[in-house]
Structures are given as C-alpha cells and as structure tokens.
Scaffold this motif. Structure first.
Motif, short mmCIF file in Angstrom:
data_model
loop_
_atom_site.label_atom_id
_atom_site.label_comp_id
_atom_site.label_asym_id
_atom_site.label_seq_id
_atom_site.Cartn_x
_atom_site.Cartn_y
_atom_site.Cartn_z
N GLY A 137 0.75 -1.12 -0.09
CA GLY A 137 -0.16 -0.12 -0.05
C GLY A 137 0.84 1.24 0.02
O GLY A 137 0.36 2.50 0.25
N HIS A 138 1.99 1.17 -0.35
CA HIS A 138 3.02 2.17 -0.30
C HIS A 138 2.91 2.90 -1.78
O HIS A 138 2.99 2.36 -2.69
CB HIS A 138 4.63 2.06 -0.21
CG HIS A 138 5.45 3.15 0.31
ND1 HIS A 138 5.35 3.89 1.27
CD2 HIS A 138 6.32 3.66 -0.74
CE1 HIS A 138 6.07 4.96 1.25
NE2 HIS A 138 6.84 4.71 0.04
N ASP A 139 2.61 4.35 -1.65
CA ASP A 139 2.29 5.01 -2.95
C ASP A 139 3.24 5.23 -3.73
O ASP A 139 4.65 5.55 -2.94
CB ASP A 139 1.43 6.37 -2.66
CG ASP A 139 0.31 6.25 -1.92
OD1 ASP A 139 -0.50 5.14 -2.49
OD2 ASP A 139 -0.36 7.11 -1.38
N ASP A 140 3.37 5.31 -4.89
CA ASP A 140 4.52 5.57 -5.81
C ASP A 140 5.04 6.81 -5.45
O ASP A 140 3.96 7.79 -5.39
CB ASP A 140 4.19 5.36 -7.29
CG ASP A 140 3.92 3.92 -7.77
OD1 ASP A 140 4.03 3.07 -6.95
OD2 ASP A 140 3.68 3.79 -8.97
N GLY A 141 6.27 6.97 -5.60
CA GLY A 141 6.53 8.55 -5.46
C GLY A 141 6.93 9.04 -3.77
O GLY A 141 7.65 10.00 -3.66
N GLU A 142 6.44 8.22 -3.15
CA GLU A 142 6.69 8.36 -1.61
C GLU A 142 7.99 7.98 -1.03
O GLU A 142 8.35 6.92 -1.50
CB GLU A 142 5.62 7.86 -0.87
CG GLU A 142 4.14 8.69 -1.01
CD GLU A 142 4.12 9.99 -0.71
OE1 GLU A 142 4.76 10.28 0.35
OE2 GLU A 142 4.01 10.97 -1.42
N PRO A 143 8.55 8.63 -0.34
CA PRO A 143 9.99 8.28 0.10
C PRO A 143 9.90 6.83 0.76
O PRO A 143 9.09 6.41 1.61
CB PRO A 143 10.51 9.28 0.86
CG PRO A 143 9.65 10.54 0.73
CD PRO A 143 8.20 9.94 0.28
#
Length: 216
Positions: A52-58
């Motif tokens: 569930g980690h969004d693309d572009g997030e560190p």
C-alpha cells in the motif's frame, strides 16, 4: 536511469554474473545474474505496491546504513526507484521502513530482511514487521511506475556514472561506492562486480584471483 539500463542489460547480457557477493561473517557466496537481479527488483517493487505504499513517496532504507553493500540493499534501492520512490539511507520518518536483522526500529509499515544468503526469512516472524520472505509470493512481472523511475538518494539525484565493462572487486565499500561502482556502472555496461564484506586482507586477495576481478 538504473531501471531502464537494467532492462537493456537483461536483454543483451542477462545470463553472466552481474553481482557476486561474499560475506565474511558466514563464509557465503551469492551470485546474481542480471536476469536474477532484475527478478528480485521486480518482485520487491511489487511488494512495495502490495503493502500500500504510494509511488513517489520516500522509503527509509535503514539497511543502507547498517548493511550498505549487501546485495539485498541494492535490490531494495533499485525497487524503490522503480516505484518512483526517493531512497533515504536511514530513518527519517517515511511510512515505509526497511530494516536488517536485529534492528527493532519500526514505522507505519516495516519490512525486516534476514539477509540470509538464499533469501530465506527469519526462524520466528519479526515482531511488528513484514518478513521480506513475503517477496517470494509476488509475481514475476515488471511493473514500472507511471511516475517514472526515481534517482533520488538522500535527497539528491544520483549523478550518472561511466559504464564499466570490467570485472571489479569492492572490499567493504560504503553505500555510495556500492551503488555507483557496484551497481550503476556494470549495469550500464557489460561489466560485473564482486563485493566482499568482512573478509581478511589475504582472503580479499584470494577472492580477486579466484574471481579474476580487478580490485578498486
């Protein structure tokens, strides 16, 4: 930069060794071809999305500080970039944190890596974290981010490095050298890297001879 170059390397020179990793602590040797390395990257990138980690997030790669030259660290760096995610080599408060064995730090989502030579998981599930062994359940599908790949490391773009066609040996490299000379340079060319950590000087000399590698 890296992901596109890795796809080209797989297409033209996929089977020969890309990274050979020696760990002096347990005496292990792991050899990864470009095809195998890219497969690990794809599976890990798919795991990042599945968590569930969004693309572009560190993404905080604590293992880049504790185990800077491990092949798993290089896989995670490439996978994060494939998802368009900047990499922070440490703990900065990102929602996704990746730690090595014995590291009890946790974030909203934490992946713990055993760093077993064969990629096996922990004997007991890590408390409060996802065992990296879950990566084996991910599909062997290349899924690039619509945002494009990231090149951000510790807040700055990684500079392009010259392609290498040599087989080189790195002994206990820091994170920057492991990334540039150990991964970016050979992927861009036809070269390969032997990375040895925690080995005695005489063992490093014998590894260089056995692997026919030039020590940097």
């Amino acid at each position: 930069m890296l992901i596109d170059a890795l796809r080209r390397r797989v297409a033209r020179l996929g089977a020969p060794p890309l990274i050979t990793f020696y760990d002096g602590a347990d005496g292990s040797r792991v050899e990864l071809s470009a095809v195998t390395f890219a497969n690990w990257v794809d599976k890990t990138a798919n795991l990042i999305a599945d968590l569930g980690h969004d693309d572009g997030e560190p993404i905080d790669l604590a293992i880049a500080a504790t185990h800077p030259a491990h092949w798993v660290t290089l896989v995670w760096t490439a996978a994060a970039w494939q998802r368009g995610c900047p990499v922070e080599p440490g703990v900065t408060g990102a929602d996704l944190l990746v730690v090595g064995p014995g590291d009890e730090r946790r974030a909203a989502t934490t992946v713990a890596c055993s760093l077993h030579p064969l990629g096996l998981g922990f004997p007991q599930p890590p408390e409060g974290a996802v065992d990296y062994r879950e990566v084996f359940a991910q599909p062997d599908v290349h899924d690039p981010s619509p945002l494009g790949e990231s090149t951000l490391w510790a807040g700055s773009p990684v500079a392009p490095v010259p392609a290498s066609d040599d087989r080189v040996l790195l002994v206990d490299p820091d994170a920057a050298q492991a990334l540039s000379a150990g991964l970016l340079a050979p992927v861009a060319g036809a070269g390969s890297t032997v990375i040895a950590i925690g080995v005695a000087p005489e063992r490093a000399t014998s590894i260089a001879a056995e692997e026919r590698a030039r020590r940097l």
